[in-house]
Design a protein around this motif. Structure first.
Motif, PDB file in Angstrom:
ATOM      1  N   TYR A 107       0.851  -1.193   0.000  1.00 19.82           N
ATOM      2  CA  TYR A 107       0.000   0.000   0.000  1.00 19.82           C
ATOM      3  C   TYR A 107       0.884   1.239   0.000  1.00 19.82           C
ATOM      4  N   LYS A 108       0.276   2.369  -0.332  1.00 19.37           N
ATOM      5  CA  LYS A 108       0.995   3.648  -0.355  1.00 19.37           C
ATOM      6  C   LYS A 108       1.411   4.009   1.068  1.00 19.37           C
ATOM      7  N   VAL A 109       2.619   4.558   1.213  1.00 19.64           N
ATOM      8  CA  VAL A 109       3.139   4.878   2.542  1.00 19.64           C
ATOM      9  C   VAL A 109       3.326   6.379   2.725  1.00 19.64           C
ATOM     10  N   ARG A 110       3.334   6.775   3.994  1.00 23.00           N
ATOM     11  CA  ARG A 110       3.517   8.185   4.351  1.00 23.00           C
ATOM     12  C   ARG A 110       4.943   8.616   4.072  1.00 23.00           C
ATOM     13  N   GLU A 111       5.089   9.857   3.645  1.00 22.15           N
ATOM     14  CA  GLU A 111       6.422  10.405   3.376  1.00 22.15           C
ATOM     15  C   GLU A 111       7.007  11.092   4.598  1.00 22.15           C
ATOM     16  N   ASP A 112       6.169  11.442   5.554  1.00 21.23           N
ATOM     17  CA  ASP A 112       6.621  12.210   6.716  1.00 21.23           C
ATOM     18  C   ASP A 112       6.976  11.342   7.921  1.00 21.23           C
ATOM     19  N   LYS A 113       6.768  10.049   7.815  1.00 22.24           N
ATOM     20  CA  LYS A 113       7.037   9.166   8.952  1.00 22.24           C
ATOM     21  C   LYS A 113       7.790   7.928   8.451  1.00 22.24           C
ATOM     22  N   ILE A 114       9.117   8.066   8.330  1.00 18.19           N
ATOM     23  CA  ILE A 114       9.983   6.996   7.829  1.00 18.19           C
ATOM     24  C   ILE A 114      11.186   6.887   8.759  1.00 18.19           C
ATOM     25  N   HIS A 115      11.498   5.668   9.176  1.00 20.72           N
ATOM     26  CA  HIS A 115      12.674   5.431  10.009  1.00 20.72           C
ATOM     27  C   HIS A 115      13.537   4.394   9.299  1.00 20.72           C
ATOM     28  N   ALA A 116      14.837   4.691   9.145  1.00 19.78           N
ATOM     29  CA  ALA A 116      15.734   3.759   8.465  1.00 19.78           C
ATOM     30  C   ALA A 116      17.081   3.720   9.171  1.00 19.78           C
ATOM     31  N   ARG A 117      17.642   2.509   9.238  1.00 17.39           N
ATOM     32  CA  ARG A 117      18.979   2.367   9.837  1.00 17.39           C
ATOM     33  C   ARG A 117      19.727   1.238   9.138  1.00 17.39           C
ATOM     34  N   TYR A 118      21.055   1.314   9.166  1.00 20.12           N
ATOM     35  CA  TYR A 118      21.928   0.282   8.598  1.00 20.12           C
ATOM     36  C   TYR A 118      22.671  -0.362   9.750  1.00 20.12           C
ATOM     37  N   GLU A 119      22.543  -1.678   9.867  1.00 22.81           N
ATOM     38  CA  GLU A 119      23.175  -2.374  10.971  1.00 22.81           C
ATOM     39  C   GLU A 119      23.573  -3.785  10.541  1.00 22.81           C
ATOM     40  N   HIS A 120      24.852  -4.114  10.679  1.00 20.49           N
ATOM     41  CA  HIS A 120      25.373  -5.457  10.388  1.00 20.49           C
ATOM     42  C   HIS A 120      25.013  -5.932   8.978  1.00 20.49           C
ATOM     43  N   GLY A 121      25.141  -5.041   7.990  1.00 19.41           N
ATOM     44  CA  GLY A 121      24.905  -5.428   6.600  1.00 19.41           C
ATOM     45  C   GLY A 121      23.450  -5.399   6.163  1.00 19.41           C
ATOM     46  N   LEU A 122      22.556  -4.955   7.045  1.00 21.48           N
ATOM     47  CA  LEU A 122      21.133  -4.900   6.709  1.00 21.48           C
ATOM     48  C   LEU A 122      20.602  -3.474   6.878  1.00 21.48           C
ATOM     49  N   VAL A 123      19.754  -3.069   5.934  1.00 19.20           N
ATOM     50  CA  VAL A 123      19.048  -1.793   6.041  1.00 19.20           C
ATOM     51  C   VAL A 123      17.634  -2.118   6.507  1.00 19.20           C
ATOM     52  N   TYR A 124      17.219  -1.497   7.611  1.00 23.55           N
ATOM     53  CA  TYR A 124      15.869  -1.655   8.140  1.00 23.55           C
ATOM     54  C   TYR A 124      15.104  -0.363   7.841  1.00 23.55           C
ATOM     55  N   ILE A 125      14.015  -0.461   7.089  1.00 27.17           N
ATOM     56  CA  ILE A 125      13.213   0.714   6.775  1.00 27.17           C
ATOM     57  C   ILE A 125      11.793   0.464   7.282  1.00 27.17           C
ATOM     58  N   HIS A 126      11.381   1.312   8.221  1.00 26.13           N
ATOM     59  CA  HIS A 126      10.063   1.189   8.847  1.00 26.13           C
ATOM     60  C   HIS A 126       9.160   2.259   8.227  1.00 26.13           C
ATOM     61  N   LEU A 127       8.072   1.812   7.589  1.00 31.23           N
ATOM     62  CA  LEU A 127       7.158   2.700   6.867  1.00 31.23           C
ATOM     63  C   LEU A 127       5.752   2.581   7.440  1.00 31.23           C
ATOM     64  N   VAL A 154      -2.914   7.381   4.380  1.00 26.60           N
ATOM     65  CA  VAL A 154      -4.358   7.387   4.155  1.00 26.60           C
ATOM     66  C   VAL A 154      -4.798   8.623   3.374  1.00 26.60           C
ATOM     67  N   HIS A 155      -3.851   9.455   2.956  1.00 23.56           N
ATOM     68  CA  HIS A 155      -4.133  10.650   2.158  1.00 23.56           C
ATOM     69  C   HIS A 155      -3.811  10.387   0.691  1.00 23.56           C
ATOM     70  N   ASP A 156      -4.169  11.318  -0.189  1.00 28.67           N
ATOM     71  CA  ASP A 156      -3.987  11.119  -1.624  1.00 28.67           C
ATOM     72  C   ASP A 156      -2.812  11.893  -2.225  1.00 28.67           C
ATOM     73  N   SER A 157      -1.906  12.434  -1.433  1.00 29.56           N
ATOM     74  CA  SER A 157      -0.784  13.187  -1.999  1.00 29.56           C
ATOM     75  C   SER A 157       0.209  12.239  -2.666  1.00 29.56           C
ATOM     76  N   HIS A 158       0.978  12.757  -3.661  1.00 26.91           N
ATOM     77  CA  HIS A 158       1.960  11.919  -4.358  1.00 26.91           C
ATOM     78  C   HIS A 158       3.197  12.734  -4.707  1.00 26.91           C
ATOM     79  N   ARG A 159       4.323  12.346  -4.138  1.00 27.10           N
ATOM     80  CA  ARG A 159       5.626  12.880  -4.515  1.00 27.10           C
ATOM     81  C   ARG A 159       6.686  11.949  -3.955  1.00 27.10           C
ATOM     82  N   SER A 160       7.867  12.033  -4.514  1.00 27.02           N
ATOM     83  CA  SER A 160       8.966  11.169  -4.104  1.00 27.02           C
ATOM     84  C   SER A 160       9.636  11.745  -2.857  1.00 27.02           C
ATOM     85  N   LYS A 161      10.044  10.891  -1.932  1.00 27.33           N
ATOM     86  CA  LYS A 161      10.682  11.318  -0.701  1.00 27.33           C
ATOM     87  C   LYS A 161      11.952  10.507  -0.483  1.00 27.33           C
TER      88      LYS A 161
END
Length: 143
Positions: A103-123, A127-134
């Motif tokens: 599903y479409k994800v929020r652009e204003d609430k993203i958490h990402a980290r790199y640890e031990h060779g893995l990137v964890y991205i929490h999205l 629920v809104h209709d806006s569209h742009r790249s972040k």
């Protein structure tokens, strides 16, 4: 005798026999996607875990959210100076991958980290209709 020429000729004959590029259907099996990604979801959350070994600096990875897609690009480069490579199972090289999200994800609430060779991205689900790249900023270490 050049084995690769024979393989190329054999593939060309198969393509001609079936009337279309026969091997395109098998490309994802023959050429695995890099980087490898696991996606987990809850009702309103997605956790993407991306396997990217050998990163010395976080700026070697670029991630962005664009609507229903997570875009990841960078380069996996492993070196063993002074050694000759005799077996390669860790896929290396430049990558540029677009991963479809459930599903479409929020652009204003993203958490990402790199640890031990893995990137964890929490999205989180949008629920809104806006569209742009972040663009996504990845941090090192702990949560």
């Amino acid at each position: 005798m050049n084995s690769f020429k024979h393989m190329h000729d054999w593939r060309k004959n198969i393509d001609q026999f079936f009337g279309e590029p026969f091997w395109n259907e098998f490309e994802s099996i023959l050429k695995p996607n890099i980087p490898q990604v696991n996606i987990f979801k809850k009702d309103y959350e997605i956790l993407c875990v991306i396997n990217i070994p050998g990163i010395n600096q976080i700026k070697q990875i670029h991630c962005a959210i664009d609507g229903y897609h997570l875009k990841v690009e960078g380069e996996i480069k492993l070196s063993a100076s002074g050694y000759e490579l005799i077996q390669e199972e860790i896929i290396q090289g430049s990558f540029n991958r677009s991963i479809e999200l459930p599903y479409k994800v929020r652009e204003d609430k993203i958490h990402a980290r790199y640890e031990h060779g893995l990137v964890y991205i929490h999205l989180y689900k949008d629920v809104h209709d806006s569209h742009r790249s972040k663009s996504i900023q990845i941090k090192e270490g702990d949560k």
